[in-house]
Design an enzyme around this catalytic site. Structure first.
Site, PDB file in Angstrom:
ATOM      1  N   ASN A 155       0.798  -1.231   0.000  1.00  0.00           N
ATOM      2  CA  ASN A 155       0.000   0.000   0.000  1.00  0.00           C
ATOM      3  C   ASN A 155       0.831   1.281   0.000  1.00  0.00           C
ATOM      4  OD1 ASN A 155       0.576  -0.893   2.658  1.00  0.00           O
ATOM      5  ND2 ASN A 155      -0.894   0.559   3.474  1.00  0.00           N
ATOM      6  N   GLU A 181       5.002  -8.581  -3.745  1.00  0.00           N
ATOM      7  CA  GLU A 181       5.054  -9.006  -5.152  1.00  0.00           C
ATOM      8  C   GLU A 181       4.262  -8.059  -6.054  1.00  0.00           C
ATOM      9  OE1 GLU A 181       4.054 -10.544  -2.439  1.00  0.00           O
ATOM     10  OE2 GLU A 181       2.859 -12.332  -2.895  1.00  0.00           O
ATOM     11  N   LEU A 247      13.099 -19.069  17.884  1.00  0.00           N
ATOM     12  CA  LEU A 247      13.422 -18.150  18.989  1.00  0.00           C
ATOM     13  C   LEU A 247      14.192 -16.927  18.510  1.00  0.00           C
ATOM     14  CD1 LEU A 247      14.267 -20.634  21.877  1.00  0.00           C
ATOM     15  CD2 LEU A 247      12.275 -19.141  21.667  1.00  0.00           C
ATOM     16  N   GLU A 253       3.904  -5.245  12.301  1.00  0.00           N
ATOM     17  CA  GLU A 253       2.950  -4.142  12.112  1.00  0.00           C
ATOM     18  C   GLU A 253       1.819  -4.702  11.275  1.00  0.00           C
ATOM     19  OE1 GLU A 253       3.140  -1.212  13.368  1.00  0.00           O
ATOM     20  OE2 GLU A 253       5.245  -0.974  13.895  1.00  0.00           O
ATOM     21  N   CYS A 287      -3.283   1.097   6.818  1.00  0.00           N
ATOM     22  CA  CYS A 287      -3.505   0.284   8.023  1.00  0.00           C
ATOM     23  C   CYS A 287      -4.268   1.075   9.077  1.00  0.00           C
ATOM     24  CB  CYS A 287      -2.172  -0.217   8.554  1.00  0.00           C
ATOM     25  SG  CYS A 287      -0.977   1.095   8.778  1.00  0.00           S
ATOM     26  N   GLU A 465       7.679   0.697  15.753  1.00  0.00           N
ATOM     27  CA  GLU A 465       8.660   1.273  14.833  1.00  0.00           C
ATOM     28  C   GLU A 465       8.710   2.780  15.086  1.00  0.00           C
ATOM     29  OE1 GLU A 465       7.052  -0.319  10.968  1.00  0.00           O
ATOM     30  OE2 GLU A 465       9.085  -1.115  10.846  1.00  0.00           O
TER      31      GLU A 465
HETATM   32  P1  NAD Z   1       0.219  -9.576   3.194  1.00  0.00           P
HETATM   33  O1  NAD Z   1       0.263 -10.024   4.604  1.00  0.00           O
HETATM   34  O2  NAD Z   1      -0.537 -10.392   2.216  1.00  0.00           O
HETATM   35  O3  NAD Z   1       1.698  -9.436   2.585  1.00  0.00           O
HETATM   36  C1  NAD Z   1       2.668  -8.630   3.183  1.00  0.00           C
HETATM   37  C2  NAD Z   1       4.040  -9.145   2.775  1.00  0.00           C
HETATM   38  O4  NAD Z   1       4.219 -10.440   3.324  1.00  0.00           O
HETATM   39  C3  NAD Z   1       4.244  -9.296   1.264  1.00  0.00           C
HETATM   40  O5  NAD Z   1       5.563  -8.948   0.940  1.00  0.00           O
HETATM   41  C4  NAD Z   1       4.025 -10.781   1.054  1.00  0.00           C
HETATM   42  O6  NAD Z   1       4.683 -11.290  -0.087  1.00  0.00           O
HETATM   43  C5  NAD Z   1       4.647 -11.349   2.316  1.00  0.00           C
HETATM   44  N1  NAD Z   1       4.170 -12.682   2.692  1.00  0.00           N
HETATM   45  C6  NAD Z   1       2.964 -13.244   2.431  1.00  0.00           C
HETATM   46  N2  NAD Z   1       2.918 -14.499   2.947  1.00  0.00           N
HETATM   47  C7  NAD Z   1       4.119 -14.722   3.527  1.00  0.00           C
HETATM   48  C8  NAD Z   1       4.679 -15.834   4.225  1.00  0.00           C
HETATM   49  N3  NAD Z   1       3.997 -16.962   4.429  1.00  0.00           N
HETATM   50  N4  NAD Z   1       5.933 -15.728   4.700  1.00  0.00           N
HETATM   51  C9  NAD Z   1       6.640 -14.590   4.525  1.00  0.00           C
HETATM   52  N5  NAD Z   1       6.174 -13.515   3.860  1.00  0.00           N
HETATM   53  C10 NAD Z   1       4.913 -13.572   3.368  1.00  0.00           C
HETATM   54  O7  NAD Z   1      -0.328  -8.078   3.249  1.00  0.00           O
HETATM   55  P2  NAD Z   1      -0.632  -7.112   2.013  1.00  0.00           P
HETATM   56  O8  NAD Z   1      -1.914  -7.541   1.384  1.00  0.00           O
HETATM   57  O9  NAD Z   1       0.586  -6.950   1.186  1.00  0.00           O
HETATM   58  O10 NAD Z   1      -0.848  -5.719   2.775  1.00  0.00           O
HETATM   59  C11 NAD Z   1      -2.043  -5.359   3.367  1.00  0.00           C
HETATM   60  C12 NAD Z   1      -2.014  -5.598   4.858  1.00  0.00           C
HETATM   61  O11 NAD Z   1      -0.911  -4.927   5.441  1.00  0.00           O
HETATM   62  C13 NAD Z   1      -3.226  -5.057   5.550  1.00  0.00           C
HETATM   63  O12 NAD Z   1      -3.702  -5.987   6.507  1.00  0.00           O
HETATM   64  C14 NAD Z   1      -2.724  -3.821   6.264  1.00  0.00           C
HETATM   65  O13 NAD Z   1      -3.434  -3.442   7.397  1.00  0.00           O
HETATM   66  C15 NAD Z   1      -1.338  -4.241   6.603  1.00  0.00           C
HETATM   67  N6  NAD Z   1      -0.503  -3.053   6.838  1.00  0.00           N
HETATM   68  C16 NAD Z   1      -0.130  -2.753   8.126  1.00  0.00           C
HETATM   69  C17 NAD Z   1       0.607  -1.607   8.394  1.00  0.00           C
HETATM   70  C18 NAD Z   1       1.034  -1.247   9.795  1.00  0.00           C
HETATM   71  O14 NAD Z   1       1.946  -0.441   9.932  1.00  0.00           O
HETATM   72  N7  NAD Z   1       0.434  -1.780  10.840  1.00  0.00           N
HETATM   73  C19 NAD Z   1       0.963  -0.770   7.355  1.00  0.00           C
HETATM   74  C20 NAD Z   1       0.561  -1.089   6.062  1.00  0.00           C
HETATM   75  C21 NAD Z   1      -0.165  -2.245   5.819  1.00  0.00           C
END
Ligand code: NAD
Length: 489
Positions: A155, A181, A247, A253, A287, A465
């Site tokens: 995002n 991706e 561990l 986040e 988020c 963070e």
């Molecule tokens: P996602 O969890 O699908 O993917 C995030 C990242 O994790 C991507 O790079 C993805 O390739 C990777 N990933 C996916 N499965 C994985 C696995 N099994 N092992 C390791 N890496 C893996 O999230 P998204 O759709 O890219 O982003 C949207 C989400 O992110 C929303 O839930 C949003 O709230 C959250 N978000 C949180 C914050 C925050 O600061 N709290 C900020 C922005 C977005």
């Protein structure tokens, strides 16, 4: 349909371009459906190569052993170069997640500011001389975690990747970034700039690819000492389980379903404007989006009417057009997900007051556009009110008194952010302290300062963070006892 770029961009391993032998990944421009860029992706073997290079650089001490002011000098230089590349970086992000060029420029500038901030923190952060309880000195120093894996969402890659890269590097770590991706371009471009600014060879890698292959291989790799993840709560939980088995520390986040609250004594015009921006800036793909609105009953209709008028006036359009308030959603798949939630809200008895559909017109035909949507009449327990939609959907609910409000606002598994609008600052303080959220805004929303710690309570995350302590996140404290026995008093 424009012809896609011929050569897929390589990975960055140990600061150098390196071929990725996984399936080529196409980044899709959500404003047109065209392929905007192509990327080689890593296989587990290339993940292994990057981790080994990072570990070797860490053990050689090429970055870890630099004095903090030397690391800071390079990070300041990175900040300068990122600022110089604002237009390039902004355009890459716009073509991969559809945010307006105006917003992407602001985020590229914020990325530069983040490097500058953490360069300053790096140069000024101190260890501690703790009060001795015996014939010794106790000093606490902060060692880098080692090889840190950074995993990011689509995002706001420019700001989020800077927010992880800068403090992780400031702390002296070797770093491997696995960008989403959907948006690999920003992380690759940022990391190349950082390497050109002087981060030594071996220290920084960027591995494009899916979470299931590249992210998973990285998280499981025995050479990784820490994971910093931003993304969805389900993915975060999977990563936390793997980190627990090994561990190793893991900062998370995660998602949110943030309550935005308007009391009857608020400045209604300002409150409506704040609520509107809190959900519809970035089309709810944030988020901290204030996606559940609680309005005190006497002003409920006045606030809702203002919001509906604003939603109807919001100009969707090409992200390159300065007159567009917002562009498309970040992907076609994401639009379908948003549409499923709106259909669900209708089935659960929700009344659509604005939006609830794609915009009509030739300019929108090829893009993943969706109108800002306002829904009332749902119970706070309806799925659209409980689950993170991460799109331009606002659920509006009335409340009667503070007890009723707090019960509803905190009745969520998430705890990322919240907003309160009232002229009564004592009440605002009382409510802010009772809300279960890592960030609370009073008479404002979505202001984010790099100097303030950020993170979630409950299922919105672990760790914080940003802020001066944002560098500490990527370190491990070490206490050193220096005996004074036998010395003079
Ligand atoms: P996602 O969890 O699908 O993917 C995030 C990242 O994790 C991507 O790079 C993805 O390739 C990777 N990933 C996916 N499965 C994985 C696995 N099994 N092992 C390791 N890496 C893996 O999230 P998204 O759709 O890219 O982003 C949207 C989400 O992110 C929303 O839930 C949003 O709230 C959250 N978000 C949180 C914050 C925050 O600061 N709290 C900020 C922005 C977005």
């Amino acid at each position: 349909m424009n012809a896609p770029p011929e050569m897929p961009a390589p990975l960055l391993i140990a600061g150098e371009d390196a071929p990725g032998t996984g399936p080529v990944l196409d980044a899709i421009d959500p404003a047109t459906g065209d392929v905007s860029a192509r990327y080689q992706t890593a296989t587990p073997a290339e993940v292994d190569a990057a981790v080994h290079a990072a570990r070797a650089a860490h053990e050689r001490g090429v970055w870890r052993d630099k004095k903090p002011h030397e690391r800071a000098t390079i990070l300041f230089e990175a900040a300068r170069r990122i600022a110089d590349q604002t237009e390039t970086l902004a355009t890459i992000q716009m073509r991969q997640n559809g945010k307006t060029l105006t917003e992407c420029r602001a985020q590229a500038k914020a990325a530069a500011a983040t490097f500058r901030y953490f360069a300053s923190v790096c140069e000024t952060l101190e260890g501690e001389l703790t009060t001795p309880r015996g014939d010794y000195l106790t000093l606490t120093v902060y060692e880098p975690a080692g090889v840190v894996a950074l995993i990011t969402p689509w995002n706001s890659p420019l700001t989020m990747e800077a927010q992880k890269l800068a403090p992780a590097l400031a702390a002296g770590n070797s770093v491997i970034l696995k960008p989403s991706e959907m948006t690999p371009g920003c992380g690759l471009a940022l990391a190349r700039i950082v390497c050109e600014a002087g981060v030594p060879s071996g220290v920084l890698s960027v591995l494009s690819g899916t979470g299931a292959i590249v992210g998973d291989a990285l998280v499981r790799h025995a050479g990784v000492s820490m994971i910093s993840f931003t993304g969805g709560t389900m993915t975060g939980r999977t990563i936390a389980r793997l980190a627990a088995e090994r561990l190793i520390p893991c900062a998370l986040e995660l998602g949110g379903k943030s309550p935005h609250i308007v009391f009857a004594d608020a400045d209604l015009d300002r409150a409506a404007e704040g609520v509107f921006g809190g959900i519809f800036d970035a089309l709810g793909q944030s988020c901290v989006a204030g996606s559940r609105l609680f309005v005190e009953r006497p002003v409920y209709r006045a606030i809702v009417d203002r919001l509906v008028a604003r939603a109807e006036a919001l100009r969707l359009g090409p992200p390159t057009d300065p007159s567009s308030d917002q562009g498309p959603l970040a992907s076609f798949g994401h639009r379908e997900r948003v549409e499923r939630y709106v259909a669900l809200a209708r089935e659960d008895g929700g009344r659509i007051l604005a939006g609830g559909k794609r915009p009509l017109g030739s300019v929108f035909e090829r893009g993943a556009y969706y109108r800002p949507t306002i829904i009332e009449g749902l119970d706070n327990k309806a799925r659209a009110c409980r689950e993170e939609i991460f799109g331009p959907v606002l659920c509006v609910l009335p409340f009667d008194d503070e007890a009723d409000l707090l019960a509803q606002a905190n009745d969520t598994s998430y705890g990322l952010a919240a907003g309160v609008w009232t002229r009564d600052t004592v009440k605002a303080w009382r409510i802010a302290r009772r809300l279960e959220a890592g960030t609370v805004w009073i008479n404002t929303y979505r202001e984010l300062s790099i100097a303030a710690p950020f993170g979630g309570m409950k299922e919105s995350g672990l760790g914080r963070e940003k802020g001066r302590q944002g560098v500490r996140l990527y370190t491990q404290p070490k206490s050193i006892y220096l005996s004074l026995a036998g010395g003079s008093p």
